[in-house]
Design a protein around this motif. Structure first.
Motif, PDB file in Angstrom:
ATOM      1  N   PRO A 237      56.301  62.434  84.512  1.00 14.26           N
ATOM      2  CA  PRO A 237      55.456  61.953  83.691  1.00 14.26           C
ATOM      3  C   PRO A 237      53.994  62.888  83.403  1.00 14.26           C
ATOM      4  O   PRO A 237      53.608  63.021  82.523  1.00 14.26           O
ATOM      5  CB  PRO A 237      54.637  60.561  84.662  1.00 14.26           C
ATOM      6  N   VAL A 238      53.884  63.709  84.465  1.00 18.36           N
ATOM      7  CA  VAL A 238      52.838  64.772  84.314  1.00 18.36           C
ATOM      8  C   VAL A 238      53.225  65.865  83.410  1.00 18.36           C
ATOM      9  O   VAL A 238      52.294  66.283  82.446  1.00 18.36           O
ATOM     10  CB  VAL A 238      52.380  65.228  85.246  1.00 18.36           C
ATOM     11  N   LYS A 239      54.274  66.259  83.552  1.00 21.58           N
ATOM     12  CA  LYS A 239      54.937  67.435  82.588  1.00 21.58           C
ATOM     13  C   LYS A 239      54.982  66.966  81.266  1.00 21.58           C
ATOM     14  O   LYS A 239      54.789  67.641  80.467  1.00 21.58           O
ATOM     15  CB  LYS A 239      56.578  67.688  83.268  1.00 21.58           C
ATOM     16  N   ILE A 240      55.501  65.792  80.994  1.00 20.86           N
ATOM     17  CA  ILE A 240      55.502  65.306  79.659  1.00 20.86           C
ATOM     18  C   ILE A 240      54.103  64.936  79.123  1.00 20.86           C
ATOM     19  O   ILE A 240      54.098  65.357  77.846  1.00 20.86           O
ATOM     20  CB  ILE A 240      56.669  63.994  79.664  1.00 20.86           C
ATOM     21  N   ALA A 241      53.485  64.427  79.694  1.00 18.70           N
ATOM     22  CA  ALA A 241      51.988  64.329  79.028  1.00 18.70           C
ATOM     23  C   ALA A 241      51.488  65.505  78.935  1.00 18.70           C
ATOM     24  O   ALA A 241      50.524  65.609  77.757  1.00 18.70           O
ATOM     25  CB  ALA A 241      51.189  63.579  80.406  1.00 18.70           C
ATOM     26  N   LYS A 242      51.456  66.700  79.711  1.00 22.03           N
ATOM     27  CA  LYS A 242      50.718  67.888  79.217  1.00 22.03           C
ATOM     28  C   LYS A 242      51.519  68.556  78.137  1.00 22.03           C
ATOM     29  O   LYS A 242      50.733  69.383  77.370  1.00 22.03           O
ATOM     30  CB  LYS A 242      51.072  68.935  80.576  1.00 22.03           C
ATOM     31  N   LYS A 245      51.987  65.901  72.567  1.00 25.19           N
ATOM     32  CA  LYS A 245      51.022  65.263  72.018  1.00 25.19           C
ATOM     33  C   LYS A 245      51.390  63.911  71.443  1.00 25.19           C
ATOM     34  O   LYS A 245      50.445  62.975  71.412  1.00 25.19           O
ATOM     35  CB  LYS A 245      50.243  66.224  70.853  1.00 25.19           C
ATOM     36  N   LYS A 246      52.615  63.849  71.123  1.00 28.42           N
ATOM     37  CA  LYS A 246      53.295  62.598  70.731  1.00 28.42           C
ATOM     38  C   LYS A 246      54.551  62.306  71.389  1.00 28.42           C
ATOM     39  O   LYS A 246      55.507  63.170  71.545  1.00 28.42           O
ATOM     40  CB  LYS A 246      53.603  62.643  69.054  1.00 28.42           C
ATOM     41  N   TYR A 432      47.858  62.053  80.199  1.00 27.81           N
ATOM     42  CA  TYR A 432      48.040  62.312  78.774  1.00 27.81           C
ATOM     43  C   TYR A 432      46.507  62.096  78.166  1.00 27.81           C
ATOM     44  O   TYR A 432      46.128  62.972  77.333  1.00 27.81           O
ATOM     45  CB  TYR A 432      48.894  61.149  77.935  1.00 27.81           C
ATOM     46  N   ASN A 433      45.742  61.097  78.636  1.00 31.57           N
ATOM     47  CA  ASN A 433      44.326  60.929  78.139  1.00 31.57           C
ATOM     48  C   ASN A 433      43.700  62.177  78.681  1.00 31.57           C
ATOM     49  O   ASN A 433      42.662  62.527  77.870  1.00 31.57           O
ATOM     50  CB  ASN A 433      43.859  59.505  78.714  1.00 31.57           C
ATOM     51  N   SER A 437      42.725  63.827  75.248  1.00 27.11           N
ATOM     52  CA  SER A 437      41.655  62.953  74.463  1.00 27.11           C
ATOM     53  C   SER A 437      40.810  63.825  73.393  1.00 27.11           C
ATOM     54  O   SER A 437      40.729  65.134  73.523  1.00 27.11           O
ATOM     55  CB  SER A 437      40.648  62.614  75.601  1.00 27.11           C
ATOM     56  N   PRO A 438      40.162  63.155  72.342  1.00 26.29           N
ATOM     57  CA  PRO A 438      39.551  63.849  71.253  1.00 26.29           C
ATOM     58  C   PRO A 438      38.416  64.312  71.972  1.00 26.29           C
ATOM     59  O   PRO A 438      37.592  64.068  72.775  1.00 26.29           O
ATOM     60  CB  PRO A 438      39.298  62.805  70.421  1.00 26.29           C
TER      61      PRO A 438
END
Length: 438
Positions: A237-242, A245-246, A432-433, A437-438
């Protein structure tokens, strides 16, 4: 075992001395060495001709594969003759760890207890109840019509046939029934997986052997290459989130799992993958076996149901079978650790990725004895009716080496699938956030 003086005992001429550090550098595609019982082999070209598939042996490139080699092969003398031409030397600095020593002693004990000897009556009775249920699945509609009661009974019978044949072909695929007469195992695997289930035996071998070689290891175990739809464990999960972006809304995966997981795995994904494998690998014998399944199925059910209802019946059958398989198969693995390859010893590797479900007559039958997933992963060629006999000794060795040995009730094991998906999804969401995050 695992030390550099085994070569002469194995009938292999001594080559040059090679350090384990040097072996570790040969782990790339086009340059692959591995170690078996203290001897170094160059598998770069041999892997393409490896009967178990190129990937399963390549997953151990740069590593000691001694216990994996022993786990997958019944007739060592037969297999070792293929090793002589690719032998290049002996390792000079390997030491057998306590975990490795204890596991090898455990295997020797299992062999002395004759736990690798199959019980022919067990498999005859198991096959017999499958054939009886397959007859009943057809006969109940042929004799009583296609009303709701016979229709539902037929689906129950045929779903059970498909699930139980899945467990039986698993035994033949692991060469655990006829042992050294492996051609009989291959023949029965062809008949059960192909003609009875309508799937590709070669595709199953290609996928399943990789899973056993490196269970829950990212980029090696095909069963955890699910990142397009799901993230599992703590690392993925951490790897994919980093990296992305989509992506899928993984924080909802514990909910959409019920829609695209068990219901569609067999009727959609597996159907696509097995035919893709057949045609890309030109597995024409597998195509024959699958064709025989569909000829038999259509010959029996078209006159009874008609074309449209037969297609619906087939899809519902695959959907029900998919639920049975998915919940059983994933309960032992998805809630466990999922990580990169760190070349763990065989015992630690398998226990890191597997857990057991409590024993009962129903659990044994319902899961095809895969409620003893730990023991099956440690000894994949052991007949499944003997797994419960080695379980107490496995647990003892794990306790001695401070390796967790997990057993769960069946309901808890199922619930843990959803809990682990929810936890992994939340981990992805928070990471991911943080990074996007913007």
């Amino acid at each position: 075992m695992g030390k550099g003086g085994q070569g002469a005992q194995n009938g292999i001429s001594k080559g040059r001395h090679i350090s384990m550090d040097e072996v570790k550098h040969h782990d790339k595609r086009g340059d692959q060495w591995l170690v078996i019982e203290g001897e170094v082999y160059n598998i770069t070209n041999w892997s393409r001709r490896h009967p178990g598939g190129s990937k399963v042996i390549s997953h151990y490139a740069g590593q000691d594969a001694s216990d994996a080699f022993r786990a997958f092969h019944n007739d060592l003398n037969f297999v070792k003759k293929y090793l002589k031409p690719i032998h290049i030397g002996s390792v000079t600095d390997t030491k057998e760890t306590q975990v490795e020593h204890d596991f090898r002693q455990l295997r020797a004990t299992a062999e002395k207890m004759n736990l690798f000897k199959p019980n022919a009556l067990f498999y005859v009775l198991h096959l017999g109840h499958i054939l009886l249920l397959e007859y009943m699945a057809y006969a109940v509609m042929a004799y009583f019509g296609t009303g709701w009661i016979p229709y539902i009974l037929s689906l129950v019978f045929y779903t059970t046939v498909q699930a139980q044949t899945g467990w039986l072909q698993h035994d033949f695929g692991h060469i655990s029934v006829f042992k050294n007469r492996f051609k009989l195992d291959h023949l029965l695997h062809f008949l059960t997986m192909g003609v009875t289930k309508g799937a590709s035996p070669q595709w199953w071998n290609h996928m399943h052997y990789q899973h056993h070689a490196k269970p829950n290891v990212m980029n090696k175990d095909p069963d955890v290459r699910v990142e397009e739809l799901f993230v599992v464990g703590k690392i993925m999960p951490v790897k994919i989130a980093k990296d992305r972006k989509k992506s899928m809304p993984y924080n909802w995966q514990h909910r959409y799992f019920f829609i695209i997981g068990p219901p569609l795995l067999f009727p959609v994904y597996f159907q696509y993958m097995l035919f893709r494998h057949i045609f890309t690998r030109k597995a024409w014998w597998d195509l024959l076996s699958v064709t025989l399944f569909f000829v038999k199925f259509l010959y029996l059910y078209l006159p009874v149901l008609g074309l449209g209802s037969t297609i619906i019946y087939y899809f519902v059958l695959r959907c029900l079978e998919s639920h049975w398989f998915t919940w059983v198969a994933q309960s032992n693995h998805i809630p466990m650790e999922i990580e990169e390859d760190t070349a763990k010893p065989w015992l630690a590797l398998q226990l890191n990725a597997t857990c057991n479900v409590e024993q009962s007559f129903f659990n044994d039958w319902f899961t095809g004895h895969l409620n003893f997933q730990i023991e099956h992963h440690l000894f994949p060629t052991m007949p499944r009716h003997n797994l419960h006999k080695i379980a107490p000794l496995v647990k003892s060795v794990c306790e001695k080496n401070n390796i967790p040995y997990k057993i769960k009730p069946l309901g808890t094991a199922f619930a843990d699938i959803v809990r682990s998906l929810k936890h992994s999804g939340e981990l992805w969401y928070s990471t991911y956030n943080t990074f996007h995050s913007p």
